[in-house]
Each structure stands twice: as C-alpha cells, then as structure tokens.
Design an enzyme around this catalytic site. Structure first.
Site, PDB file in Angstrom:
ATOM      1  CE  LYS A 164      -3.164   2.680   2.999  1.00  0.00           C
ATOM      2  NZ  LYS A 164      -4.010   2.694   4.207  1.00  0.00           N
ATOM      3  CE  LYS A 207      -6.320   8.796   8.124  1.00  0.00           C
ATOM      4  NZ  LYS A 207      -7.029   7.732   8.848  1.00  0.00           N
ATOM      5  CG  ASP A 255      -9.730   7.714   6.822  1.00  0.00           C
ATOM      6  OD1 ASP A 255      -8.680   7.650   6.152  1.00  0.00           O
ATOM      7  OD2 ASP A 255      -9.755   7.919   8.049  1.00  0.00           O
ATOM      8  NE  ARG A 299     -10.964  -0.935   4.044  1.00  0.00           N
ATOM      9  CZ  ARG A 299     -11.556  -1.059   5.228  1.00  0.00           C
ATOM     10  NH1 ARG A 299     -12.751  -1.634   5.340  1.00  0.00           N
ATOM     11  NH2 ARG A 299     -10.972  -0.635   6.315  1.00  0.00           N
TER      12      ARG A 299
HETATM   13  N1  BES Z   1      -4.154   4.565   6.953  1.00  0.00           N
HETATM   14  C1  BES Z   1      -5.293   4.337   7.741  1.00  0.00           C
HETATM   15  C2  BES Z   1      -5.065   3.315   8.838  1.00  0.00           C
HETATM   16  C3  BES Z   1      -4.207   3.768   9.976  1.00  0.00           C
HETATM   17  C4  BES Z   1      -4.782   4.377  11.064  1.00  0.00           C
HETATM   18  C5  BES Z   1      -2.873   3.511   9.982  1.00  0.00           C
HETATM   19  C6  BES Z   1      -3.999   4.747  12.126  1.00  0.00           C
HETATM   20  C7  BES Z   1      -2.082   3.882  11.052  1.00  0.00           C
HETATM   21  C8  BES Z   1      -2.658   4.502  12.136  1.00  0.00           C
HETATM   22  C9  BES Z   1      -6.438   3.814   6.874  1.00  0.00           C
HETATM   23  O1  BES Z   1      -6.472   4.289   5.580  1.00  0.00           O
HETATM   24  C10 BES Z   1      -7.689   4.246   7.533  1.00  0.00           C
HETATM   25  O2  BES Z   1      -7.923   5.420   7.581  1.00  0.00           O
HETATM   26  N2  BES Z   1      -8.461   3.296   8.037  1.00  0.00           N
HETATM   27  C11 BES Z   1      -9.660   3.590   8.716  1.00  0.00           C
HETATM   28  C12 BES Z   1     -10.714   2.608   8.278  1.00  0.00           C
HETATM   29  C13 BES Z   1     -12.087   2.958   8.749  1.00  0.00           C
HETATM   30  C14 BES Z   1     -12.564   4.199   8.034  1.00  0.00           C
HETATM   31  C15 BES Z   1     -12.991   1.796   8.478  1.00  0.00           C
HETATM   32  C16 BES Z   1      -9.394   3.490  10.202  1.00  0.00           C
HETATM   33  O3  BES Z   1      -8.634   2.616  10.613  1.00  0.00           O
HETATM   34  O4  BES Z   1      -9.899   4.324  10.944  1.00  0.00           O
HETATM   35 ZN    ZN Z   2      -4.671   4.869   4.782  1.00  0.00          ZN
HETATM   36 MN    MN Z   3      -7.499   6.141   5.416  1.00  0.00          MN
END
Ligand code: BES
Ligand code: ZN
Ligand code: MN
Length: 497
Positions: A267, A279, A349, A353
């Site tokens: 990724k 975020k 966000d 995936r």
């Molecule tokens: N890159 C983030 C995941 C992440 C979060 C990595 C914190 C490192 C630290 C990913 O793209 C993301 O934002 N995931 C969301 C998914 C949710 C919206 C279902 C998450 O984990 O909040």
């Molecule tokens: Zn991400």
């Molecule tokens: Mn994200």
C-alpha cells in the site's frame, strides 16, 4: 560496513575495541576471564567495586589495558549469566554498537555470550549482527539545516566465534547486510514527508534500483495505463489529488530459480488525509507513513537483489494520495474494480483496501505461487495488537502459520488473526456488490475480508502493519518492520526449491 569472524585468542586480537560480556550475577564469562588474567585482574576488581552493574545493555569503556592488544575494552552488561536469551543478546549487541558510534572506534569486536544454538543458529547470528549494525547506525534522512552531528567512525564489526561456525556465520553476514540495506531504504522512504515522497518519487526510487541491480526490471504505470487496466477503485482514491498516481512492478529474476513467482504487494498512500471523510488533526502528520507497505516492498526488492536471492520475486506497489477536493470521491459513490466487482465507498478514509483490491487483481497475471500484501491498513489492528505484533490474515492457515513462524524466528513478531466468512458478510451493500466498510467492530478483520473477496483461489496473506511499521511520539519514525520477517520468508522459499 565490513563483517568478519575471529576464531583465535582474544588477547591477541588487534582492534580499536573489544566488547566483552559481563554478567550481573557473579563470575566473569570465560572470555572476560582470559582478559582479566592478562590485565592483572583489573576487570574483576572493577566489577567487584560495583560501579558497573552489568544490567542488559549497560556499557563501560576502558582504555589501554596492559597485556591486551585491543586499544579499548568495552564491558557490556548481559544480565543473569545462565539466562542469555535472544532478546537480551540482541540488546547487548545493539548497546555495544551504539556505544562504539559515540567514539572514534573504527573496528569493533564482539565477544558476547550467545544464546544457545537452538535459540539462534550461526547463520541467524551472523544475519542478526549485520542487521542490528545497520539498524543502530541508521540516521534519519533529516532535513534540518545547520551543523550536522559528528559522523561515527565504525567500519568493521568482528564476531568472535568458533572456527566451525565460520562458513554459516559469514553467510549470515551477507544476508544481514542485504537486509539492512533494504530496511534502511524502507525507513528513508517512509520517513520522508508527503511533499517529497510522492508516488513519482517512489517510482523514481524503484527505477534507480533497477539501474543498480542487474536482476531487477521495473515497469511504471501512469494514469493512462492505470485507466487502461480499469482499476476503478484505485482511480477513485487518486481522483481528488493533484499528484499523479503511479503503479509499480519490480521484478527480480534469478537464472537458477524455477517456478511461479512470489509476489509482494504494498500500500503506497503517500499521504492519507482521509479524503472527504477527513481525519482529525492530531497525529494526522503520521499519515505520511501510510506508504510503509510500499516502502517495505521496495526495500525488500533491494535486499533480494543485493543478495541475488535464488528466487523469482515480484514487488507491486499502488501509490497515490488520499485528498479532499472538488473532484474527490464522496461517501456513497459507487465504483467498479478491475475485477468487475462494484464497491460502494461509504467512507473515503477506507482507501487502502480500494487501491489494494486493484493491485491484488493485477497480480493474477503472474500466476503467483504466493501473494503477500502489506499495508498500514487499519487503526483497528493497533487497538487489537498494539505495536508489538503485525497482524497476519490469510485464506490459507498454513501460510499464515509459516509467516508467523518466520517472524518469531527473527524477532519481528506477527500474530495470526481470524478471517472467516462471517466478516465478509458484514460488507453487504444495498446498492453495490459490497461496501468498503463494515462498522467499528473487528475493523482490521473486515478490512482483510474486503481484500479476501479479490483473492479467491490465490494463495494469499495480508499483513496489517499499521501498529508495527512506524512509531509515533518522541522517537517518531519508521521502524523498518516487517522487513526482517519478510526477508526470512523469502529466504526459506529460496532454499526450499
Ligand atoms: N491509513 C489508515 C489506517 C491507519 C490508522 C494507519 C492509524 C495507522 C494509524 C487507513 O487508511 C484508515 O484510515 N483506516 C480507517 C478505516 C475505517 C474508516 C474503516 C481506520 O482505521 O480508521
Ligand atoms: Zn490509509
Ligand atoms: Mn485512510
């Protein structure tokens, strides 16, 4: 950095510094005793005096001891004598190297009691010494102006060992040096800010690698090619960004390697704002690390090429930014993946995936033996496992166990997470084949379940490295994980075919 092995007398070893282990529970080690006799028991007197407590990782530098060729002797605490674990040994080795970097020492010999061969083979010991040296010597590619701190002088590390161990330890040194150079590249890339390390920067890095290593071929897809591949999910994520996306294919071919390739997928979100599902500001800067999976793939390809590993390996990276914009995707938008499945994007966000599902579909053309993707995919994996274990998901339990075992054997640990049908069912959408999110509960598993819908009949594993690939806080930065685990995984495959 040079690595050597010394199989003769300790007192005769002419080096800038000889590091010798000292237990914190009484008698000196046999190595320390040899030196102690030569210098008229200066060492034992010092230890008895109690100034040096010999706790694991503590060091004490002595100079110009009579009767010893080495210019300096570094005492390194090893804790209880009877209980040298791999962990305590790694800490003392790291402490010795770290102490040497604060001096003018150019050649350092390590005479530290090792864990039993069952815990650490000679080959793995050699690998770990070279890996740890690279890890300790790593300096962040900082963009601070002004005077740079003094550079270290270390150029040679010598391991004191049995002559029988020479061949395998030396093999380990080569592995460890290759691994260290790959991990350093990963860390450099991940530590760079989003305005420097863009998708194009990642592509350029991969192309430069192909110039340095004959075994590597690199192909870079830009926007037109990505459109031609109909990667609708990847395109959806990048459409809100001014920075053009890149899709990288890095191939390592070895003449002696037979069989289907091992494929790695990373990724490469060079910055994740969350998009329209923006975020929160605190720690958003850490989303520059959201390309750690891609960085690990690129670094690992370098390591594989550096060692010229007898295995066909293909590294694939999908790289773009996730930005809010007038053209950005909106919650509720429905797009079509290259596999033909439609996806309702309920949360912009959950972009990782989306880019991975198109990358995972792309790699089918290689008829891979195995596919391992790595991604800072979910905050939920950090809630589940903290920062100590990488989450391993797979559609084949044996593969998951193999990866977990690789991690355990090189102290880069991982944990097997469940991935059963129920989780996939939670991704139901009223409007499309699936939604890209399924609520908060089991968030890392539903993310993996999303990917699993695109990897049916592939031998596939997914590593969620959101908790392990980098650290926040005062020591903010890339950790280089899970390079060591992945490298072990590839080495095992190379030796089993
Ligand atoms: N890159 C983030 C995941 C992440 C979060 C990595 C914190 C490192 C630290 C990913 O793209 C993301 O934002 N995931 C969301 C998914 C949710 C919206 C279902 C998450 O984990 O909040
Ligand atoms: Zn991400
Ligand atoms: Mn994200």
């Amino acid at each position: 950095m040079q690595f050597e092995i010394w199989t003769k007398g300790l007192a005769e070893l002419s080096v800038d510094c000889l590091a010798v282990g000292v237990p914190d529970d009484g008698e000196l080690t046999p190595e320390a005793k040899v030196l102690d006799l030569r210098c008229r028991e200066k060492l034992s007197r010092l230890v008895k005096r109690g100034d040096f407590t010999a706790k694991v990782g503590e060091t004490w530098l002595l100079t110009d001891l009579d009767g010893i060729h080495a210019e300096r002797v570094l005492l390194v605490g090893i804790g209880p004598k009877a209980d040298v674990t791999r962990k305590s040994w790694r800490r003392s080795v790291a402490a010795a190297i770290s102490a040497a970097t604060r001096t003018r020492i150019a050649s350092l010999a390590l005479a530290l009691p090792r864990p039993t061969a069952k815990l650490l083979s000679d080959e793995r010991l050699g690998r770990a010494v070279a890996e740890l040296t690279g890890h300790v010597l790593y300096r962040v590619n900082d963009l601070k102006s002004g005077k740079k701190p003094r550079a270290h002088s270390l150029s040679k590390v010598i391991v004191v060992a049995n002559a029988k161990a020479e061949a395998s330890t030396t093999r380990g040194f080569a592995q460890g040096s290759a691994l260290a150079s790959g991990a350093a590249l990963m860390r450099n890339l991940a530590n760079l800010p989003g305005n420097v390390c863009t998708p194009s920067y990642l592509a350029k890095t991969a192309q430069d690698l192909a110039k340095s290593y004959k075994s590597l071929r690199v192909k870079v897809l830009g926007l037109p090619e990505i459109k031609r591949e109909k990667m609708g999910c990847f395109l959806a994520v990048t459409q809100g960004s001014e920075e053009p996306p890149r899709f990288l294919v890095i191939e390592h071919r070895h003449s002696k390697a037979k069989g289907a390739p091992t494929v790695l997928v990373g990724k490469g979100i060079t910055f994740d704002t969350g998009g329209i599902s923006l975020k929160d500001p605190p720690t958003m800067d850490e989303m520059k690390f959201d390309m750690s999976g891609a960085a690990c793939v690129i670094g690992t390809m370098k390591a594989v090429a550096e060692l010229n590993m007898p295995l066909n390996v293909i590294g694939v990276v999908a790289a773009c930014e996730n930005m809010p914009d007038g053209r950005a995707i909106k919650p509720g938008d429905i797009v079509t993946s290259s596999a033909g499945l439609t996806v309702e994007i309920l949360n912009t966000d959950a972009e990782g995936r989306l880019i991975l599902c198109d990358a995972l579909h792309y790699v089918r053309r290689f008829k891979p033996d195995v596919v391992v993707d790595m991604a800072t995919l979910t905050g939920a994996i950090v809630v589940a496992l903290g920062t100590h274990h990488t989450g391993v998901f797979a559609n084949n339990d044996e593969l998951a166990r193999e990866i977990v075992d690789c991690g355990a054997s090189v102290d880069d640990r991982a944990w097997h997470m469940p991935l059963t049908e129920e989780y996939g069912e939670q991704l139901k959408s009223n409007f499309a084949d699936m939604a890209n999110v399924a609520g908060r509960d089991g968030g890392s598993i539903t993310a993996a379940a999303f990917l699993a819908k695109f990897t049916k009949d592939l031998n596939w594993a997914h590593l969620d490295i959101a908790g392990t690939a980098y650290q926040g806080g005062a020591g903010k930065g890339s950790t280089g994980r899970p390079s060591a685990m992945l490298f072990e995984f590839l080495l095992r495959r190379a030796s089993s075919r």
